[in-house]
Design a protein around this motif. Structure first.
Motif, short mmCIF file in Angstrom:
data_model
loop_
_atom_site.label_atom_id
_atom_site.label_comp_id
_atom_site.label_asym_id
_atom_site.label_seq_id
_atom_site.Cartn_x
_atom_site.Cartn_y
_atom_site.Cartn_z
N PHE A 3 81.17 31.15 -68.62
CA PHE A 3 82.07 30.56 -67.69
C PHE A 3 83.33 31.96 -67.18
N TYR A 4 83.84 32.26 -68.02
CA TYR A 4 84.80 33.50 -68.11
C TYR A 4 84.16 34.28 -66.91
N VAL A 5 82.65 34.76 -66.75
CA VAL A 5 81.59 35.62 -66.32
C VAL A 5 81.85 35.38 -64.71
N LEU A 6 81.91 33.56 -64.43
CA LEU A 6 81.43 32.74 -63.70
C LEU A 6 82.94 32.99 -63.02
N ALA A 17 86.65 38.05 -57.80
CA ALA A 17 86.16 39.02 -56.82
C ALA A 17 85.71 39.03 -55.97
N PHE A 18 85.72 37.79 -54.65
CA PHE A 18 85.38 37.07 -53.51
C PHE A 18 86.79 36.25 -53.45
N HIS A 19 87.65 36.34 -54.30
CA HIS A 19 89.33 35.51 -54.02
C HIS A 19 89.61 37.14 -53.23
N LEU A 20 90.03 37.83 -53.67
CA LEU A 20 90.31 39.48 -54.02
C LEU A 20 89.59 39.97 -52.34
N LEU A 21 88.38 40.12 -52.70
CA LEU A 21 88.10 40.49 -51.30
C LEU A 21 88.35 40.15 -50.22
N HIS A 22 88.87 39.49 -49.89
CA HIS A 22 89.41 38.91 -48.81
C HIS A 22 91.30 39.38 -48.77
N ALA A 72 88.56 44.97 -55.60
CA ALA A 72 88.07 43.64 -55.87
C ALA A 72 86.42 43.68 -56.63
N ILE A 73 85.74 44.71 -56.62
CA ILE A 73 84.55 44.72 -57.29
C ILE A 73 85.22 44.75 -59.27
N ILE A 74 85.53 46.27 -58.73
CA ILE A 74 86.03 46.59 -60.69
C ILE A 74 86.50 45.69 -60.84
N VAL A 75 87.87 45.01 -60.78
CA VAL A 75 88.47 44.93 -62.13
C VAL A 75 88.03 43.26 -62.32
N PRO A 76 87.14 42.98 -61.40
CA PRO A 76 86.87 41.56 -62.81
C PRO A 76 85.34 42.19 -63.14
#
Lengths: 254, 270
Positions: free
Chosen positions: B211-214, B220-225, B252-256
């Motif tokens: 659940f945490y990974v998902l 990541a997607f939320h941050l990407l935009h 957006a990629i590194i933090v999540p």
């Protein structure tokens, strides 16, 4: 792209008797469409067929048919002005389609652009936004000075011109998932905000135009960038950012 | 007019959305730096950090700002989503938006809702326990003359024997002298143990890790935009925009990703 000269197509077109009637998608078959014809010429051909069958022709907006008036609308196969970029519907050609294709044709969908009939929508919301501030007050006393007497940096003039290229077609609203008019308003705010003549009324202008935009029931910008892609005149998102800056500045000082 | 415009207008909602969003990005960076101590630090270091984060007044102020930002970002987002839905009462029979916009940009509300559910779950499991329930206190085992004894580690760097009738625990962390009823030391809440037990639980450890990974993929997607979008909303679109976009993508990629590694590390190193 089609290799054949003439293609046979199926159409699913939104038909709606009037503003109050409920509409629905109707299916049509149209044979022998030249791939050299424009999308609007194809619609003319369909209407001729409908008239010959003694059926009501499809109402759709069109005027100059050379991509500058902004009248032709139509949401074609899920894209504003159809499957190509930087064009209006009159500049879309049937060579973009293949023999046997089914083409969906719908009106612009927005609360602020109610359907009048079939594919024709009422875009007067744009006029009211423009009237709220999209102008420069000039005293037309007869001794108005020539605009060129005021020096304008070339870079600003170019950016203002690019913003002024907006033809108010409404593709930005139609394609935006939120039905937002911010690319239109951003362009109209920018074309004046960049020029010395427009700076005088810049504060009032942006506040009034945004207020009118909100009153018309357009949605909010979520920066998807879809409007910029579908805009036939390539109006950039930079104009929305400029409107955001202008509005922030205006609401802080006013 | 201007005052109400800065609260109610379509653009004002976007400014607040951007400002709270960017503040939450700062929070993410800080939270990540702290949490990485679960991998790179020992239990005592992490529990010291947890104590600092729950008691320092400056951090308290920041934490209230964070709560307000989360609530405001969520409420403002829901209001915007409802308005935007209303702006198109009749949907297109055929719509093909993938040709002109990214998946993340079109689904910010859905992604945000998932993140809100995640935040609620996460706070119930850790934040609420840390703040309101009786936590286990940090212990250490010391071997002396062949005898193994458990001690509480105290905040002044000392040790107090566990299970010694001379001491009692009061107010969750305070160690009292049982005879004279005087507080003598403070122990650390063992958030480190709570976290490790949580992801190593025989039954729920794996589902929660997944659940945490998902949730981090959704983030990541939320941050990407969201990251670069916040700058556009605030009117910043200039020569720095390509750099902002690139930084936003990396963020957006590194933090999540680093966040997601923590439960994976804990779960799979048991």
């Amino acid at each position: 792209m089609a290799s054949k000269k003439n293609i046979n197509i199926n159409l699913k077109v939104w038909r709606q008797k009037n503003a109050k009637a409920a509409g629905s998608m109707e299916s049509y078959k149209l044979d022998n469409v030249s791939t050299d014809s424009s999308f609007l010429e194809m619609m003319d051909q369909l209407n001729e067929q409908l008239v010959a069958e003694k059926k009501e022709p499809i109402a759709f907006d069109h005027d100059c048919r050379e991509g500058i008036c902004g009248m032709c609308s139509m949401y074609i196969n899920g894209r504003a002005h159809g499957p190509d970029t930087g064009i209006t519907t009159c500049q879309l050609h049937m060579r973009m389609f293949n023999d046997g294709d089914t083409i969906f044709v719908e009106p612009w969908r927005s609360k602020a652009f109610p359907v009048i009939k079939d594919l024709v929508v009422d875009r007067s919301a744009f006029d009211r936004i423009q009237q709220a501030g999209g102008f420069v007050s000039v005293n037309t006393s007869g001794n108005t000075i020539d605009a060129n007497t005021i020096p304008v940096p070339k870079a600003d003039a170019d950016k203002a011109f690019e913003a002024a290229a907006c033809i108010g077609c409404g593709a930005c609203v139609a394609t935006c998932k939120n039905g937002s008019a911010m690319l239109f308003v951003g362009a109209k705010v920018s074309q004046y905000a960049l020029l010395p003549q427009g700076k005088v009324e810049a504060t009032e202008r942006v506040l009034n135009m945004v207020r009118q935009m909100d009153e018309e029931g357009f949605g909010n910008c979520t920066n998807t960038g879809a409007c910029e892609i579908e805009c036939p005149k390539g109006i950039s998102l930079e104009n929305i950012a400029r409107m955001n800056r202008e509005y922030l500045k205006a609401s802080l000082i006013k | 007019m201007a005052k109400s415009a800065l609260l109610k207008s379509s653009l004002a909602k976007k400014y607040w959305m951007a400002l709270t969003g960017l503040f939450l990005c700062l929070f993410l960076a800080g939270h990540l730096a702290g949490n990485l101590q679960l991998i790179f630090g020992d239990a005592l270091q992490f529990n010291k950090y947890a104590l600092f984060m729950t008691t320092n007044p400056a951090v308290k102020l920041l934490s209230y700002l964070t709560y307000i930002s989360i609530i405001f970002h969520a409420i403002d987002g829901i209001m915007l989503a409802i308005q935007n839905k209303k702006a198109r009462p009749v949907a297109y029979a055929m719509n093909n938006p993938s040709g002109n916009s990214s998946f993340a940009s079109r689904n910010m509300a859905v992604l945000g809702t998932v993140i809100l559910v995640f935040i609620a779950t996460h706070m119930v499991n850790f934040w609420a326990k840390m703040h309101f329930s009786q936590m286990p206190l940090q212990k250490t085992t010391i071997e002396f003359q062949g005898m193994k004894n458990d001690f509480y580690i105290t905040t002044d760097g000392g040790y107090v024997p566990v299970n010694d009738p001379a001491y009692v625990i009061k107010n969750k962390t305070e160690i009292y002298d049982a005879n004279v009823n005087l507080k003598i030391k403070d122990a650390y809440k063992d958030l480190h143990k709570i976290t490790f037990d949580f992801f190593r639980d025989a039954k729920w450890g794996l589902p929660f890790t997944i659940f945490y990974v998902l949730s981090m993929i959704v983030l990541a997607f939320h941050l990407l935009h969201g990251f670069q979008s916040a700058f556009q909303s605030l009117g910043i679109n200039n020569k720095f925009t390509p750099a902002i976009k690139l930084f936003g993508k990396l963020f957006a990629i590194i933090v999540p990703l680093l966040f997601a590694i923590i439960p994976l590390y804990i779960h799979f190193t048991k």
